[in-house]
Design an enzyme around this catalytic site. Sequence first.
Site, mmCIF file in Angstrom:
data_model
loop_
_atom_site.group_PDB
_atom_site.id
_atom_site.type_symbol
_atom_site.label_atom_id
_atom_site.label_comp_id
_atom_site.label_asym_id
_atom_site.label_seq_id
_atom_site.Cartn_x
_atom_site.Cartn_y
_atom_site.Cartn_z
ATOM 1 N N LYS A 22 0.835 -1.212 0.000
ATOM 2 C CA LYS A 22 0.000 0.000 0.000
ATOM 3 C C LYS A 22 0.867 1.259 0.000
ATOM 4 O O LYS A 22 0.623 2.196 -0.760
ATOM 5 C CB LYS A 22 -0.902 -0.001 1.246
ATOM 6 C CG LYS A 22 -1.492 1.374 1.584
ATOM 7 C CD LYS A 22 -2.309 1.377 2.856
ATOM 8 C CE LYS A 22 -1.583 1.668 4.126
ATOM 9 N NZ LYS A 22 -1.299 3.082 4.434
ATOM 10 N N ASN A 23 1.865 1.284 0.876
ATOM 11 C CA ASN A 23 2.628 2.524 1.048
ATOM 12 C C ASN A 23 3.600 2.791 -0.095
ATOM 13 O O ASN A 23 4.186 3.876 -0.163
ATOM 14 C CB ASN A 23 3.349 2.530 2.400
ATOM 15 C CG ASN A 23 2.351 2.740 3.536
ATOM 16 O OD1 ASN A 23 1.190 3.074 3.289
ATOM 17 N ND2 ASN A 23 2.806 2.541 4.764
ATOM 18 N N CYS A 115 -4.537 12.731 12.925
ATOM 19 C CA CYS A 115 -5.326 11.498 12.877
ATOM 20 C C CYS A 115 -5.095 10.758 14.187
ATOM 21 O O CYS A 115 -4.406 11.261 15.075
ATOM 22 C CB CYS A 115 -4.967 10.654 11.669
ATOM 23 S SG CYS A 115 -3.350 9.930 11.765
ATOM 24 N N ARG A 120 0.774 14.825 13.034
ATOM 25 C CA ARG A 120 1.279 14.634 11.680
ATOM 26 C C ARG A 120 1.293 15.906 10.825
ATOM 27 O O ARG A 120 0.580 15.992 9.813
ATOM 28 C CB ARG A 120 0.489 13.513 10.988
ATOM 29 C CG ARG A 120 0.503 12.235 11.797
ATOM 30 C CD ARG A 120 -0.160 11.094 11.115
ATOM 31 N NE ARG A 120 0.620 10.541 10.014
ATOM 32 C CZ ARG A 120 0.243 9.497 9.296
ATOM 33 N NH1 ARG A 120 -0.906 8.908 9.539
ATOM 34 N NH2 ARG A 120 1.001 9.047 8.318
ATOM 35 N N ASP A 304 4.977 0.986 11.837
ATOM 36 C CA ASP A 304 3.785 0.310 11.317
ATOM 37 C C ASP A 304 3.693 -1.156 11.764
ATOM 38 O O ASP A 304 2.701 -1.833 11.476
ATOM 39 C CB ASP A 304 3.746 0.396 9.782
ATOM 40 C CG ASP A 304 3.518 1.820 9.293
ATOM 41 O OD1 ASP A 304 3.208 2.693 10.118
ATOM 42 O OD2 ASP A 304 3.665 2.060 8.076
ATOM 43 N N ARG A 396 -8.452 -0.395 4.873
ATOM 44 C CA ARG A 396 -7.590 0.618 4.257
ATOM 45 C C ARG A 396 -6.308 -0.019 3.737
ATOM 46 O O ARG A 396 -5.782 0.429 2.712
ATOM 47 C CB ARG A 396 -7.176 1.671 5.294
ATOM 48 C CG ARG A 396 -8.175 2.742 5.590
ATOM 49 C CD ARG A 396 -7.525 3.802 6.459
ATOM 50 N NE ARG A 396 -6.227 4.176 5.915
ATOM 51 C CZ ARG A 396 -5.187 4.595 6.641
ATOM 52 N NH1 ARG A 396 -5.291 4.706 7.957
ATOM 53 N NH2 ARG A 396 -4.046 4.913 6.078
HETATM 54 C C1 LIG Z 1 1.308 6.356 3.195
HETATM 55 C C2 LIG Z 1 2.551 6.089 3.939
HETATM 56 O O1 LIG Z 1 3.580 5.746 3.365
HETATM 57 N N1 LIG Z 1 2.496 6.188 5.251
HETATM 58 C C3 LIG Z 1 3.654 5.910 6.053
HETATM 59 C C4 LIG Z 1 4.521 7.150 6.142
HETATM 60 O O2 LIG Z 1 3.713 8.184 6.696
HETATM 61 P P1 LIG Z 1 4.227 9.685 6.624
HETATM 62 O O3 LIG Z 1 4.937 9.901 5.343
HETATM 63 O O4 LIG Z 1 3.059 10.551 6.948
HETATM 64 O O5 LIG Z 1 5.233 9.700 7.841
HETATM 65 P P2 LIG Z 1 6.547 10.580 8.021
HETATM 66 O O6 LIG Z 1 7.747 9.713 7.809
HETATM 67 O O7 LIG Z 1 6.434 11.814 7.209
HETATM 68 O O8 LIG Z 1 6.432 10.962 9.553
HETATM 69 C C5 LIG Z 1 7.490 10.768 10.471
HETATM 70 C C6 LIG Z 1 7.353 11.775 11.582
HETATM 71 O O9 LIG Z 1 7.625 13.073 11.080
HETATM 72 C C7 LIG Z 1 6.591 13.972 11.403
HETATM 73 N N2 LIG Z 1 6.494 14.956 10.291
HETATM 74 C C8 LIG Z 1 6.378 14.498 9.015
HETATM 75 C C9 LIG Z 1 6.308 15.403 7.974
HETATM 76 C C10 LIG Z 1 6.370 16.782 8.247
HETATM 77 O O10 LIG Z 1 6.281 17.625 7.354
HETATM 78 N N3 LIG Z 1 6.492 17.183 9.545
HETATM 79 C C11 LIG Z 1 6.556 16.310 10.585
HETATM 80 O O11 LIG Z 1 6.675 16.712 11.746
HETATM 81 C C12 LIG Z 1 5.354 13.084 11.525
HETATM 82 O O12 LIG Z 1 4.347 13.717 12.281
HETATM 83 C C13 LIG Z 1 5.945 11.867 12.208
HETATM 84 O O13 LIG Z 1 6.069 12.117 13.584
HETATM 85 O O14 LIG Z 1 5.647 6.878 6.969
HETATM 86 C C14 LIG Z 1 5.315 6.540 8.325
HETATM 87 C C15 LIG Z 1 6.617 6.357 9.089
HETATM 88 O O15 LIG Z 1 7.293 5.273 8.629
HETATM 89 C C16 LIG Z 1 4.431 5.302 8.350
HETATM 90 O O16 LIG Z 1 3.988 5.070 9.665
HETATM 91 C C17 LIG Z 1 3.222 5.466 7.442
HETATM 92 O O17 LIG Z 1 2.547 4.231 7.306
HETATM 93 C C1 LIG Z 2 -0.094 4.936 9.242
HETATM 94 C C2 LIG Z 2 -0.276 4.289 8.093
HETATM 95 O O1 LIG Z 2 -0.748 4.852 6.952
HETATM 96 P P1 LIG Z 2 -1.055 6.413 6.659
HETATM 97 O O2 LIG Z 2 0.264 7.107 6.649
HETATM 98 O O3 LIG Z 2 -1.683 6.402 5.297
HETATM 99 O O4 LIG Z 2 -1.982 6.888 7.751
HETATM 100 C C3 LIG Z 2 0.082 2.859 7.957
HETATM 101 O O5 LIG Z 2 0.154 2.361 6.820
HETATM 102 O O6 LIG Z 2 0.287 2.196 8.991
#
Ligand SMILES: CC(=O)N[C@H]1[C@@H](OP(=O)(O)OP(=O)(O)OC[C@H]2O[C@@H](n3ccc(=O)[nH]c3=O)[C@H](O)[C@@H]2O)O[C@H](CO)[C@@H](O)[C@@H]1O
Ligand SMILES: C=C(OP(=O)(O)O)C(=O)O
Length: 416
Positions: A22-23, A115, A120, A304, A396
């Site tokens: 998915k990711n 969420c 996030r 995850d 999802r």
């Molecule tokens: C769709 C997808 O691929 N989702 C994955 C992606 O989420 P996602 O890409 O949202 O996660 P990030 O790696 O960006 O987040 C890591 C951390 O950085 C923080 N942050 C991120 C961006 C930003 O602009 N500012 C900030 O503060 C987030 O709140 C979190 O605490 O990576 C996460 C971390 O491996 C996984 O749990 C999710 O399943």
């Molecule tokens: C947190 C997850 O997905 P998302 O970043 O789309 O919320 C996940 O795949 O576990």
Amino acid sequence: MDSIRITGGVPLRGTIAISGAKNAALPLMTCGLLTDERLVLSNVAKLADLATMAALLAQHGIAVEPSGRTLSLGGHITNTLAPYDIVRKMRASILVLGPLLARRREARVSLPGGCAIGTRPVDLHLKGLEAMGAVIKLDAGYIEATAPTGLHGAQIVFPFVSVGATENLLMAAALADGTTTLKNAAREPEIIDLCACLLAMGANIEGVGTDTLTIHGVKSLHGAQHAILPDRIETGTYACAAAITGGKVFLEGARAADLGAVLSSLREAGVVITEEPNGFWVERANGLHGVDAVTEPFPGFPTDMQAQFMALMAVAEGASMITETIFENRFMHVPELNRMGARINAHGSSAIIRGVKKLTGAPVMATDLRASFSLVLAALAAEGETTISRVYHLDRGYEAVEQKLAACGARIERIG
Ligand SMILES: CC(=O)N[C@H]1[C@@H](OP(=O)(O)OP(=O)(O)OC[C@H]2O[C@@H](n3ccc(=O)[nH]c3=O)[C@H](O)[C@@H]2O)O[C@H](CO)[C@@H](O)[C@@H]1O
Ligand SMILES: C=C(OP(=O)(O)O)C(=O)O
């Protein structure tokens, strides 16, 4: 609203075919915005999140045509608005921002908001795009972004690792004018998969698989075909299912190399993993021992997998400590697991799990995607019947859960 009913106590035995990730699929689908030519993605799972992304792309003008496990994406961008109604369903919708700005020099994308697992923010995505020449304002819950003279290359150093920001900026940089360097970039297998697809589309990227990505922008990208990598989180989840039930399961198509930290923790807990060319066996014949885990960006233990591993530790001998360093509120499963007889104390970012001899079935509620599966795992091991409500969270990101588990002997059914 659907629920899942499980009668626990059956050791799982058989083969589970691992679906496409998915990711990886989510950012790969947004690559459809980067070209007017056809992008064909294969090994695509049937998941609610991917249907949401298809709906978002469709309203940008990109048609997403499914055929079996293949998605064919094509069309021209007709609309640069990503509306709240779609973005609120799925945070990964923010990944359209970089491609839309790169192609159309403008985008209006709803702010995703927090969420269940944390606030996030998307500040790293926005700061990176600003460094590349975008002008960004926040207006009525929307990100209003323009790049009047187009995006240009920039040196971006992430203060901490972000998967989504790395993906958004990679896609934007692929079409920017000049060279972009992303330092402290995410190295997750899904990023490597995205780079592979972008390279097939004609992008020029160096440093793939490292924490420094150098992207030399090109004028245009062309169509390509790309097979999505197997889902490492689904793999790790079913490995925990085999382990928690004391069964033996072959995870077909799984890639052990993408799960280094998870497989080390499982082995340390007493689970036997046997690699084969097309997957690996997971077997637990003897007892489980408590093992500590700390979530980290790849190649560390993935956040995850935290909830699922906690369910496993709940029935291990001895105590374990699990520390969540990525998201500030990812222990929503703890009170639900405790309702099934687990002994888990969460304080701040750490949880102490005191293993119990048995869990007991109970009505429980799913709160987010991976938390949902931790309840499925606990239910598979528990004595008696468990009903898990709000399983739309599960849909999802897990394809055909009941079918995959039932084929290995689990007593599981979906109820309306
Ligand atoms: C769709 C997808 O691929 N989702 C994955 C992606 O989420 P996602 O890409 O949202 O996660 P990030 O790696 O960006 O987040 C890591 C951390 O950085 C923080 N942050 C991120 C961006 C930003 O602009 N500012 C900030 O503060 C987030 O709140 C979190 O605490 O990576 C996460 C971390 O491996 C996984 O749990 C999710 O399943
Ligand atoms: C947190 C997850 O997905 P998302 O970043 O789309 O919320 C996940 O795949 O576990």
